[in-house]
Design a protein around this motif. Structure first.
Motif, PDB file in Angstrom:
ATOM      1  N   PRO A   1       1.007  -1.470  -0.008  1.00  0.00           N
ATOM      2  CA  PRO A   1       0.233   0.351   0.134  1.00  0.00           C
ATOM      3  C   PRO A   1       0.646   0.939   0.374  1.00  0.00           C
ATOM      4  O   PRO A   1       2.198   1.463   0.415  1.00  0.00           O
ATOM      5  N   LEU A   2       0.408   2.266  -0.095  1.00  0.00           N
ATOM      6  CA  LEU A   2       0.870   3.233  -0.004  1.00  0.00           C
ATOM      7  C   LEU A   2       1.532   4.335   1.220  1.00  0.00           C
ATOM      8  O   LEU A   2       0.138   4.010   1.344  1.00  0.00           O
TER       9      LEU A   2
ATOM     10  N   SER B   1      -5.197   0.433 -11.761  1.00  0.00           N
ATOM     11  CA  SER B   1      -4.009   0.706 -12.998  1.00  0.00           C
ATOM     12  C   SER B   1      -5.015   0.257 -14.517  1.00  0.00           C
ATOM     13  O   SER B   1      -5.219  -1.307 -13.895  1.00  0.00           O
ATOM     14  N   ARG B   2      -4.340   0.594 -15.462  1.00  0.00           N
ATOM     15  CA  ARG B   2      -4.597  -0.048 -16.177  1.00  0.00           C
ATOM     16  C   ARG B   2      -3.692  -1.014 -17.005  1.00  0.00           C
ATOM     17  O   ARG B   2      -2.632  -0.573 -16.853  1.00  0.00           O
TER      18      ARG B   2
ATOM     19  N   THR C   1      -7.954  -2.055  -7.193  1.00  0.00           N
ATOM     20  CA  THR C   1      -7.701  -2.314  -6.002  1.00  0.00           C
ATOM     21  C   THR C   1      -8.073  -1.552  -4.503  1.00  0.00           C
ATOM     22  O   THR C   1      -7.760  -0.079  -4.530  1.00  0.00           O
ATOM     23  N   ILE C   2      -8.390  -2.038  -3.526  1.00  0.00           N
ATOM     24  CA  ILE C   2      -9.636  -1.255  -2.635  1.00  0.00           C
ATOM     25  C   ILE C   2      -8.465  -1.741  -0.986  1.00  0.00           C
ATOM     26  O   ILE C   2      -8.353  -3.092  -0.951  1.00  0.00           O
TER      27      ILE C   2
ATOM     28  N   MET D   1      -9.779  -6.768  -7.446  1.00  0.00           N
ATOM     29  CA  MET D   1     -11.022  -6.961  -8.839  1.00  0.00           C
ATOM     30  C   MET D   1     -10.337  -6.567 -10.446  1.00  0.00           C
ATOM     31  O   MET D   1      -9.816  -5.595 -10.612  1.00  0.00           O
ATOM     32  N   SER D   2     -10.945  -7.288 -11.239  1.00  0.00           N
ATOM     33  CA  SER D   2     -10.960  -7.040 -12.900  1.00  0.00           C
ATOM     34  C   SER D   2     -11.919  -6.679 -14.001  1.00  0.00           C
ATOM     35  O   SER D   2     -13.079  -6.349 -13.570  1.00  0.00           O
ATOM     36  N   LEU D   3     -11.552  -5.243 -14.258  1.00  0.00           N
ATOM     37  CA  LEU D   3     -12.607  -4.598 -15.234  1.00  0.00           C
ATOM     38  C   LEU D   3     -12.344  -4.561 -16.255  1.00  0.00           C
ATOM     39  O   LEU D   3     -11.242  -3.853 -16.443  1.00  0.00           O
ATOM     40  N   ASN D   4     -13.351  -5.070 -17.005  1.00  0.00           N
ATOM     41  CA  ASN D   4     -12.792  -5.115 -18.739  1.00  0.00           C
ATOM     42  C   ASN D   4     -13.934  -3.977 -18.955  1.00  0.00           C
ATOM     43  O   ASN D   4     -15.130  -4.367 -19.658  1.00  0.00           O
TER      44      ASN D   4
END
Length: 409
Positions: A79-80, A95-96, A181-182, A247-250
């Motif tokens: 994490p940051l 992130s892409r 990412t959460i 999670m992945s988002l397309n």
């Protein structure tokens, strides 16, 4: 000459979208990868309500788009942290990843031919120049100078104008994968975040979002069914604990009117060819229509205003693809050659006969008799000869009486 920027259009079997002339005064916003990135960022930053409680106040969860150093840190699954080394939690990072040139969802079937953006009256059109007074003439009002009558009509007067058609190149679709990412410090916080995301689908069965960009374009995004979890509970160290769900988002995007440096401008202009006639007409002439030999059209629309027709008028013909109303109107026009007629109907107004009798039927009886010569003649002819003989006898008797009276005196 391998790309559509420099290909020979005369030898190409399909248009490239870069034919025509450049149109610099008409602009539409371009769309590309950056617009898709911003729409995904706005989805989690502005559209999905992701909030948490901090010291009795409700705060918005910060959302970052991971680029540069942030992307390198997140790739190490860490994490940051701020300047003091404290974890910045809760946090949502985007992130892409890979970009797919052949997307599987959310595309249309037209990626081959250009799209028409708009059509308008060209600035080279005579009526447009008169209305706008392009030449700067004095004592000229900005009204329609070619208006022949003073009636008002809502129908636009568009006849033989120079029409300008503006097109843009074919749309190219693509898809991009985003890893969302959460990060949070508490399980209760993470539960609230996941509930907000799962309840925000535009279409629940497809786990689909409708993305909106700042320029007004819309995209389709599809969320993967599985959310992976990662925690540091098992370390049992003094480090601050965190909970992470990935999670992945397309998302499917498209390229619209890209103004590529070193390439060609996207919008192209085409002008229609106006009709130019050099005919000189001395007077109106009724040109004969096309006689098709078909029967008279039985449609009621073809016989409207027949009470104003004469016996020399043309009868509308019945034909395949010929509408009765417009065909009859063309026959009544000055130039009747646009209509299709069945020929002259000279017996049109003689009778409205049904069967063998009509309103013009007269019940008369014909009687034939033989004259002194033995020939059959109608009785009225015989009676007419008798009446003539009687009339001649009366005339002779009248003259004879006058002659005797004169002689005795």
């Amino acid at each position: 000459m391998a790309t559509k920027y420099d290909i020979d259009n005369a030898k190409r079997y399909a248009p490239t979208g870069y034919e025509g002339t450049n149109e610099p005064d008409y602009v539409i916003p371009s769309c590309g990868l950056e617009d898709l990135d911003k729409s995904v960022f706005n989805l989690f930053d502005k559209q999905i309500p992701l909030f948490h409680e901090l010291h009795g106040s409700v705060e918005k969860v910060p959302v970052i788009f991971a680029t540069g150093e942030r992307f390198a840190i997140l790739r190490r699954k860490k994490p940051l942290v701020d300047k003091n080394g404290t974890l910045i939690l809760p946090l949502i990072s985007i992130s892409r990843g890979a970009v797919d040139a052949v997307p599987q969802k959310g595309i249309a079937n037209n990626q081959m031919f250009p799209h028409v953006v708009t059509k308008r009256i060209s600035r080279k059109d005579l009526e447009y120049r008169q209305q706008q007074n392009v030449e700067g003439l004095r004592n000229v009002k900005g009204e329609d100078l070619n208006q022949e009558d003073g009636d008002f009509s809502l129908k636009a007067k568009i006849e033989n104008n120079i029409i300008e058609t503006i097109e843009m190149p074919p749309i190219k679709y693509f898809s991009a994968n985003y890893e969302v990412t959460i990060w949070s410090s508490f399980t209760q916080q993470m539960n609230k975040f996941l509930e907000s995301i799962l309840n925000a689908y535009t279409l629940n069965p497809g786990q689909q979002f409708r993305l909106e960009s700042d320029k007004g374009y819309t995209f389709s995004a599809f969320m993967e069914s599985a959310f992976s979890q990662d925690t540091n509970y098992a370390d049992f160290t003094d480090a601050e604990r965190y909970i992470k769900y990935s999670m992945s988002l397309n998302a499917t995007g498209y390229l619209i009117a890209p103004n590529i440096l070193g390439g060609k401008t996207a919008l192209r202009s085409f002008l229609s060819a106006p009709q130019i006639s050099f005919d000189v007409l001395d007077e109106y002439e009724n040109i004969d229509p096309q006689l098709s030999g078909a029967p008279v059209d039985p449609s009621p629309d073809a016989h409207m205003l027949d009470d104003l027709a004469t016996e020399d008028s043309y009868a509308p013909a019945q034909g395949v693809g010929v509408r009765g109303g417009p065909n009859a109107a063309a026959l009544r026009d000055v130039d009747a050659s646009a209509g299709v007629a069945a020929g002259l109907n000279l017996e049109k107004y003689t009778s409205e006969s049904v069967g063998t009798r009509g309103t013009d039927f007269k019940k008369t009886r014909k009687t034939f008799v033989r004259n002194t010569e033995g020939k059959l003649i109608q009785s009225w002819q015989k009676h007419q000869k008798v009446k003539v003989r009687q009339f001649m006898m009366l005339v002779w008797l009248k003259f004879y009486s006058i002659f005797q009276t004169t002689k005795n005196n």
